[in-house]
Design an enzyme around this catalytic site. Structure first.
Site, PDB file in Angstrom:
ATOM      1  N   SER A  65      38.450  33.485  85.630  1.00 49.24           N
ATOM      2  CA  SER A  65      38.065  34.271  84.460  1.00 49.24           C
ATOM      3  C   SER A  65      36.658  34.826  84.647  1.00 49.24           C
ATOM      4  O   SER A  65      35.772  34.120  85.129  1.00 49.24           O
ATOM      5  CB  SER A  65      38.075  33.394  83.205  1.00 49.24           C
ATOM      6  OG  SER A  65      37.455  34.077  82.134  1.00 49.24           O
ATOM      7  N   THR A  66      36.468  36.049  84.263  1.00 52.74           N
ATOM      8  CA  THR A  66      35.111  36.615  84.157  1.00 52.74           C
ATOM      9  C   THR A  66      34.752  36.770  82.676  1.00 52.74           C
ATOM     10  O   THR A  66      33.834  36.133  82.159  1.00 52.74           O
ATOM     11  CB  THR A  66      35.030  37.991  84.858  1.00 52.74           C
ATOM     12  OG1 THR A  66      35.314  37.810  86.237  1.00 52.74           O
ATOM     13  CG2 THR A  66      33.637  38.607  84.708  1.00 52.74           C
ATOM     14  N   ARG A  67      35.517  37.642  81.977  1.00 49.78           N
ATOM     15  CA  ARG A  67      35.184  37.992  80.595  1.00 49.78           C
ATOM     16  C   ARG A  67      35.232  36.789  79.653  1.00 49.78           C
ATOM     17  O   ARG A  67      34.299  36.536  78.884  1.00 49.78           O
ATOM     18  CB  ARG A  67      36.152  39.070  80.055  1.00 49.78           C
ATOM     19  CG  ARG A  67      35.805  40.453  80.501  1.00 49.78           C
ATOM     20  CD  ARG A  67      37.067  41.246  80.792  1.00 49.78           C
ATOM     21  NE  ARG A  67      37.640  40.741  82.017  1.00 49.78           N
ATOM     22  CZ  ARG A  67      37.328  41.199  83.241  1.00 49.78           C
ATOM     23  NH1 ARG A  67      36.531  42.206  83.370  1.00 49.78           N
ATOM     24  NH2 ARG A  67      37.842  40.650  84.340  1.00 49.78           N
ATOM     25  N   THR A  68      36.352  36.063  79.681  1.00 51.95           N
ATOM     26  CA  THR A  68      36.542  34.994  78.692  1.00 51.95           C
ATOM     27  C   THR A  68      35.496  33.896  78.894  1.00 51.95           C
ATOM     28  O   THR A  68      34.941  33.360  77.936  1.00 51.95           O
ATOM     29  CB  THR A  68      37.967  34.421  78.810  1.00 51.95           C
ATOM     30  OG1 THR A  68      38.883  35.525  78.885  1.00 51.95           O
ATOM     31  CG2 THR A  68      38.317  33.552  77.624  1.00 51.95           C
ATOM     32  N   ARG A 116      42.192  27.674  79.348  1.00 55.17           N
ATOM     33  CA  ARG A 116      43.011  28.679  80.041  1.00 55.17           C
ATOM     34  C   ARG A 116      44.027  27.910  80.876  1.00 55.17           C
ATOM     35  O   ARG A 116      43.645  27.145  81.773  1.00 55.17           O
ATOM     36  CB  ARG A 116      42.129  29.581  80.904  1.00 55.17           C
ATOM     37  CG  ARG A 116      42.919  30.545  81.742  1.00 55.17           C
ATOM     38  CD  ARG A 116      42.100  31.711  82.251  1.00 55.17           C
ATOM     39  NE  ARG A 116      41.879  32.691  81.205  1.00 55.17           N
ATOM     40  CZ  ARG A 116      41.495  33.954  81.417  1.00 55.17           C
ATOM     41  NH1 ARG A 116      41.290  34.388  82.651  1.00 55.17           N
ATOM     42  NH2 ARG A 116      41.321  34.791  80.407  1.00 55.17           N
ATOM     43  N   HIS A 143      47.533  35.678  74.515  1.00 53.95           N
ATOM     44  CA  HIS A 143      46.088  35.781  74.821  1.00 53.95           C
ATOM     45  C   HIS A 143      45.366  36.224  73.537  1.00 53.95           C
ATOM     46  O   HIS A 143      44.921  37.361  73.404  1.00 53.95           O
ATOM     47  CB  HIS A 143      45.878  36.787  75.951  1.00 53.95           C
ATOM     48  CG  HIS A 143      44.523  36.722  76.595  1.00 53.95           C
ATOM     49  ND1 HIS A 143      43.569  35.772  76.266  1.00 53.95           N
ATOM     50  CD2 HIS A 143      43.955  37.497  77.559  1.00 53.95           C
ATOM     51  CE1 HIS A 143      42.491  35.965  77.010  1.00 53.95           C
ATOM     52  NE2 HIS A 143      42.691  37.011  77.798  1.00 53.95           N
ATOM     53  N   GLN A 146      41.748  37.912  73.313  1.00 53.33           N
ATOM     54  CA  GLN A 146      41.724  39.284  73.832  1.00 53.33           C
ATOM     55  C   GLN A 146      42.126  40.279  72.742  1.00 53.33           C
ATOM     56  O   GLN A 146      41.484  41.314  72.540  1.00 53.33           O
ATOM     57  CB  GLN A 146      42.696  39.411  75.019  1.00 53.33           C
ATOM     58  CG  GLN A 146      42.809  40.825  75.558  1.00 53.33           C
ATOM     59  CD  GLN A 146      41.513  41.289  76.204  1.00 53.33           C
ATOM     60  OE1 GLN A 146      40.992  40.600  77.069  1.00 53.33           O
ATOM     61  NE2 GLN A 146      40.991  42.437  75.789  1.00 53.33           N
ATOM     62  N   ASN A 194      51.824  38.317  78.484  1.00 50.37           N
ATOM     63  CA  ASN A 194      51.037  37.676  77.419  1.00 50.37           C
ATOM     64  C   ASN A 194      50.243  38.679  76.564  1.00 50.37           C
ATOM     65  O   ASN A 194      50.062  38.465  75.364  1.00 50.37           O
ATOM     66  CB  ASN A 194      50.087  36.613  78.003  1.00 50.37           C
ATOM     67  CG  ASN A 194      49.425  37.027  79.315  1.00 50.37           C
ATOM     68  OD1 ASN A 194      49.462  38.196  79.696  1.00 50.37           O
ATOM     69  ND2 ASN A 194      48.828  36.067  80.005  1.00 50.37           N
ATOM     70  N   ASP A 258      48.165  46.704  81.310  1.00 48.23           N
ATOM     71  CA  ASP A 258      47.565  45.516  81.931  1.00 48.23           C
ATOM     72  C   ASP A 258      48.091  45.470  83.355  1.00 48.23           C
ATOM     73  O   ASP A 258      48.967  46.270  83.732  1.00 48.23           O
ATOM     74  CB  ASP A 258      47.983  44.269  81.114  1.00 48.23           C
ATOM     75  CG  ASP A 258      47.409  42.963  81.664  1.00 48.23           C
ATOM     76  OD1 ASP A 258      46.415  43.014  82.410  1.00 48.23           O
ATOM     77  OD2 ASP A 258      47.977  41.890  81.360  1.00 48.23           O
ATOM     78  N   SER A 262      50.491  39.340  86.972  1.00 51.65           N
ATOM     79  CA  SER A 262      49.594  38.404  86.286  1.00 51.65           C
ATOM     80  C   SER A 262      49.262  37.219  87.189  1.00 51.65           C
ATOM     81  O   SER A 262      49.968  36.958  88.180  1.00 51.65           O
ATOM     82  CB  SER A 262      50.256  37.900  84.999  1.00 51.65           C
ATOM     83  OG  SER A 262      50.156  38.879  83.999  1.00 51.65           O
ATOM     84  N   MET A 263      48.209  36.482  86.801  1.00 51.90           N
ATOM     85  CA  MET A 263      47.816  35.302  87.583  1.00 51.90           C
ATOM     86  C   MET A 263      48.986  34.317  87.623  1.00 51.90           C
ATOM     87  O   MET A 263      49.590  34.022  86.579  1.00 51.90           O
ATOM     88  CB  MET A 263      46.586  34.638  86.942  1.00 51.90           C
ATOM     89  CG  MET A 263      45.326  35.457  87.130  1.00 51.90           C
ATOM     90  SD  MET A 263      43.878  34.672  86.403  1.00 51.90           S
ATOM     91  CE  MET A 263      44.023  35.180  84.695  1.00 51.90           C
ATOM     92  N   CYS A 300      42.847  45.152  79.117  1.00 51.30           N
ATOM     93  CA  CYS A 300      42.076  43.906  78.944  1.00 51.30           C
ATOM     94  C   CYS A 300      41.187  43.588  80.144  1.00 51.30           C
ATOM     95  O   CYS A 300      40.229  42.832  80.016  1.00 51.30           O
ATOM     96  CB  CYS A 300      43.024  42.743  78.675  1.00 51.30           C
ATOM     97  SG  CYS A 300      44.127  42.381  80.065  1.00 51.30           S
ATOM     98  N   LEU A 301      41.517  44.149  81.325  1.00 57.79           N
ATOM     99  CA  LEU A 301      40.827  43.887  82.592  1.00 57.79           C
ATOM    100  C   LEU A 301      41.070  42.431  83.028  1.00 57.79           C
ATOM    101  O   LEU A 301      41.277  41.597  82.159  1.00 57.79           O
ATOM    102  CB  LEU A 301      39.320  44.158  82.492  1.00 57.79           C
ATOM    103  CG  LEU A 301      38.900  45.518  81.902  1.00 57.79           C
ATOM    104  CD1 LEU A 301      37.370  45.636  81.949  1.00 57.79           C
ATOM    105  CD2 LEU A 301      39.539  46.670  82.655  1.00 57.79           C
ATOM    106  N   ARG A 327      34.766  40.946  73.621  1.00 53.50           N
ATOM    107  CA  ARG A 327      35.268  39.581  73.797  1.00 53.50           C
ATOM    108  C   ARG A 327      34.207  38.583  73.314  1.00 53.50           C
ATOM    109  O   ARG A 327      34.520  37.557  72.733  1.00 53.50           O
ATOM    110  CB  ARG A 327      35.588  39.301  75.279  1.00 53.50           C
ATOM    111  CG  ARG A 327      36.620  40.219  75.912  1.00 53.50           C
ATOM    112  CD  ARG A 327      37.984  40.060  75.274  1.00 53.50           C
ATOM    113  NE  ARG A 327      38.379  38.671  75.198  1.00 53.50           N
ATOM    114  CZ  ARG A 327      38.788  37.935  76.242  1.00 53.50           C
ATOM    115  NH1 ARG A 327      38.902  38.476  77.426  1.00 53.50           N
ATOM    116  NH2 ARG A 327      39.127  36.654  76.084  1.00 53.50           N
TER     117      ARG A 327
END
Ligand code: CP
Ligand code: NVA
Length: 344
Positions: A65-68, A116, A143, A146, A194, A258, A262-263, A300-301, A327
């Site tokens: 995660s970066t943003r969260t 997460r 999510h 977000q 999500n 998005d 996804s991860m 959402c990036l 965020r």
């Protein structure tokens, strides 16, 4: 000597926006905007209250995660608390210890947990077993933090547009988001993941219509579709699913997408890229499908170029960077609600 009383009240959690009314969500957005104004525009030095002094929020993150992460750590710091990052490489969870045991141990020492996870059952286990509030920082199903930021970003944009606010003047705090969002039409072009599922349980109840295009075989969970349709019926919004990106964007105000991978889905990358052919968001798609001429773009990036080209992503239509910044303010409002105000 007075007896010691032990608080046995069930903690409040933030697992999905489906658990809250439109009014509760939009009040959170309203408070997020007030935090943003307080911190950035009005009197950044004026905050003297530090209600989380002595408190800790644990961040149990089993994915990147970066943003969260940055949003949560800075939000907790803003309120005077301590954010403790517990990444998948650092703690015993999943290698030497179960989620059940980890939840009991960590929640006995911190005041809230932002988590997460992989499957949504993991966040449900956390919520069931934790002694402190749990905030869902992303699960395979939802999510929520977000999409609260997305509501805030839409409110800021449409407030300015509807009120002819000149560039450089920030006045989104002068109007409640319940007045700016109703009647918008959001088109989703992408995976049934999500992010789309959270949009479906949040937007229709705020009066925002959703038309979603996903490739054949990519479908949302039936319980999510049922919630979206029931909410839409109450507010007069519409919810439509299609496999045609052109059909989804017809008359829309906003196009959202998005990643297609996804991860956790990295092994399916080749197959997915082939099956999402024709789903890239471009100006040409918006033209072919007759989106409104002033359509805007959100994501959402993190972003990869296959789902949206550079021309749209870096254009004036794109709200992706304010969306990322928001965020922080929305997570701040959630933490404030759960830990300072006693509930959402
Ligand atoms: N949008 C989002 O959740 O980004 P991160 O994965 O960087 O937290
Ligand atoms: N759908 C993406 C969102 C990342 C913020 C994922 O789950 O990886």
């Amino acid at each position: 000597m007075s007896a010691i009383t032990i608080n046995t009240t069930k903690p409040n959690h933030f697992i999905t926006t489906a658990d809250y009314s439109a009014e509760q969500l939009l009040d959170l957005v309203d408070r997020a905007i007030k935090f943003k104004v307080e911190s950035k525009y009005n009197y950044p030095e004026a905050r003297t209250e530090r209600p989380l002094v002595g408190k800790t929020v644990g961040l149990i993150f089993s994915k990147r995660s970066t943003r969260t992460r940055v949003a949560t750590e800075t939000a907790v710091g803003y309120l005077g608390g301590n954010a403790m990052f517990l990444g998948g490489q650092d703690i015993q969870l999943g290698v030497n210890e179960s989620l059940y045991d980890t939840t009991h141990v960590v929640s006995s020492m911190v005041d809230a947990i932002m988590a997460r996870v992989g499957g949504h059952d993991e966040i449900e286990t956390l919520a069931k077993e934790s002694a402190v509030p749990i905030i869902n920082a992303l699960s395979e199903k939802y999510h929520p933090t977000q999409i609260l930021a997305d509501l805030m970003t839409l409110h800021e944009y449409y407030h300015a547009k509807q009120n002819n606010v000149p560039a450089g003047v920030y006045s989104a705090h002068t109007q409640h988001p319940r007045e700016t969002l109703k009647g918008l039409k959001v088109a989703w072009v992408g995976d049934a993941n999500n992010i789309l599922q959270e949009i479906l349980v949040a937007f229709p109840k705020c009066g925002i219509s959703v038309s979603a295009a996903c490739p054949a075989g990519y479908v949302c969970d039936q319980d999510v579709i049922d919630i979206a349709q029931a909410d839409a019926k109450k507010t007069g919004a519409t919810v439509v699913f299609t496999t045609s990106p052109e059909e989804a964007v017809k008359d829309c105000d906003v196009i959202v997408t998005d990643t297609w991978v996804s991860m956790g889905q990295e092994e399916e990358k080749k197959k997915r890229i082939a099956e999402f052919a024709g789903f890239q968001v471009t100006s040409d798609l918006a033209k072919r499908g007759n989106a409104k001429s002033d359509w805007i773009f959100m994501h959402c990036l993190p972003r990869k170029p296959e789902e949206v080209d550079d021309e749209v992503f870096y254009s004036e239509r794109s709200l992706v960077f304010p969306e990322a910044e928001n965020r922080k303010w929305t997570i701040l409002a959630i933490i404030d609600a759960l830990l300072v105000r006693g509930g959402i």
